[in-house]
Design an enzyme around this catalytic site. Sequence first.
Site, PDB file in Angstrom:
ATOM      1  N   GLU A  47       0.863  -1.193   0.000  1.00  0.00           N
ATOM      2  CA  GLU A  47       0.000   0.000   0.000  1.00  0.00           C
ATOM      3  C   GLU A  47       0.901   1.246   0.000  1.00  0.00           C
ATOM      4  O   GLU A  47       1.956   1.242   0.649  1.00  0.00           O
ATOM      5  CB  GLU A  47      -0.833  -0.043   1.306  1.00  0.00           C
ATOM      6  CG  GLU A  47      -1.654   1.201   1.593  1.00  0.00           C
ATOM      7  CD  GLU A  47      -2.221   1.193   3.034  1.00  0.00           C
ATOM      8  OE1 GLU A  47      -1.541   0.713   3.981  1.00  0.00           O
ATOM      9  OE2 GLU A  47      -3.349   1.678   3.209  1.00  0.00           O
ATOM     10  N   GLU A 151      -5.737   8.642   7.972  1.00  0.00           N
ATOM     11  CA  GLU A 151      -6.278   8.215   6.668  1.00  0.00           C
ATOM     12  C   GLU A 151      -7.647   8.837   6.402  1.00  0.00           C
ATOM     13  O   GLU A 151      -7.982   9.141   5.259  1.00  0.00           O
ATOM     14  CB  GLU A 151      -6.372   6.689   6.593  1.00  0.00           C
ATOM     15  CG  GLU A 151      -5.027   6.043   6.356  1.00  0.00           C
ATOM     16  CD  GLU A 151      -5.162   4.601   5.901  1.00  0.00           C
ATOM     17  OE1 GLU A 151      -5.762   4.344   4.852  1.00  0.00           O
ATOM     18  OE2 GLU A 151      -4.658   3.726   6.625  1.00  0.00           O
ATOM     19  N   CYS A 183      -4.793  -3.011   2.735  1.00  0.00           N
ATOM     20  CA  CYS A 183      -4.474  -2.999   4.166  1.00  0.00           C
ATOM     21  C   CYS A 183      -5.659  -3.338   5.071  1.00  0.00           C
ATOM     22  O   CYS A 183      -6.037  -4.481   5.188  1.00  0.00           O
ATOM     23  CB  CYS A 183      -3.840  -1.666   4.541  1.00  0.00           C
ATOM     24  SG  CYS A 183      -3.016  -1.782   6.143  1.00  0.00           S
TER      25      CYS A 183
HETATM   26  N1  CDV Z   1      -2.857   1.250   6.710  1.00  0.00           N
HETATM   27  C1  CDV Z   1      -3.775   0.581   7.431  1.00  0.00           C
HETATM   28  O1  CDV Z   1      -4.911   0.383   6.996  1.00  0.00           O
HETATM   29  N2  CDV Z   1      -3.403   0.164   8.670  1.00  0.00           N
HETATM   30  C2  CDV Z   1      -4.284  -0.479   9.588  1.00  0.00           C
HETATM   31  C3  CDV Z   1      -3.844  -0.214  11.014  1.00  0.00           C
HETATM   32  C4  CDV Z   1      -4.051   1.204  11.381  1.00  0.00           C
HETATM   33  C5  CDV Z   1      -4.584  -1.082  12.014  1.00  0.00           C
HETATM   34  C6  CDV Z   1      -4.332  -1.988   9.380  1.00  0.00           C
HETATM   35  O2  CDV Z   1      -5.427  -2.549   9.387  1.00  0.00           O
HETATM   36  O3  CDV Z   1      -3.287  -2.625   9.277  1.00  0.00           O
END
Ligand code: CDV
Length: 331
Positions: A47, A151, A183
């Site tokens: 990402e 975000e 992510c």
């Molecule tokens: N970049 C992300 O989406 N990170 C989230 C963290 C913040 C929990 C994740 O789900 O890995």
Amino acid sequence: MSRTVTVAAAQLGPIQKSEGREVAVGRMLRLLERAHQRGAEVVVFPELALTTFFPRWYTENLDDADHWYEQSLPSPATQPLFDAIRRYGLTIYLGYAEIAHEADEQGVVRKRRFNTSVIIAPNGEVILKYRKVHLPGHAEFATHRKVQHLEKRYFEVGNLGFPVVRAPVGRAGLDVNLGMLICNDRRWPEAWRVLGLQQVELVLLGYNTPAVNQDNRGFEAHHLRVLHSQLAIQSGCYQNACFGVAVAKAGKEDGFELFGHSIIVNPQGEIIAMATTWDDELIVADCNLDMCELGRTTIFNFEKHRRPEAYGRIVEQVGSSAPPVWKPSKS
Ligand code: CDV
């Protein structure tokens, strides 16, 4: 003849705030060359692969943050990636911050920002675009946090759903049903199931996950961070009878740790390759897509066994609600 595709997870080590795109792109080019040498046909990057994980830095006026985003692909900075995939005949997944000038839900054309990933064909064409739906974190500066996770400030919720497309990959051109997550999406079974309902065979996903829970609302042991990530990916693959390639940006970015542990998972939910460093690292696995058939035609034969009439809450309700309280009729 088996339908086998060779995939590579191209994990990236840290990219510091002071480092420009040319640093990231230079490292990605080396990973692409190694992927080619090792016979990969599909290469997956993390990402927001081209920059540091900038949502940890607060910016009052978003227009001052435009330098973190891509306004076009390819750009002069990313053109070398496109040249390399053409040279090597590779299909890639690239995560990046996108600025798009397009109409919103009210029909007003304006500057919009998304956390985006694309699958790019060897000839440079975008096969599929996805915009992250599950944005974690917060939109305003959070004083209780040591590290921000902005975000919800930097991106709008993705508006493309969870698309799947059948497309030829790599030089050999094997047709594969491809889908993407970004992510935090990997933690949501609803997202996986929407992909599964489109017979996805290969889910490509990049992530940036802090090694420590920064919410400061209670202690979470460090090893559980990785466990939860892998648990989500392995169950997503198993329950939807697909392969998954999950790729980290890892290591210490400006003092803040992101964990690695990039993995490739088969439709049985088994990890078939895993990164062992928190740096640039390539892991490669052969994925026999015929393996998707077993789950899809037996225990997860959706046509036969799904009961959508009992799943109403999944789409009708957002937050959870307390259940009715049972009391004994006699004391
Ligand atoms: N970049 C992300 O989406 N990170 C989230 C963290 C913040 C929990 C994740 O789900 O890995």
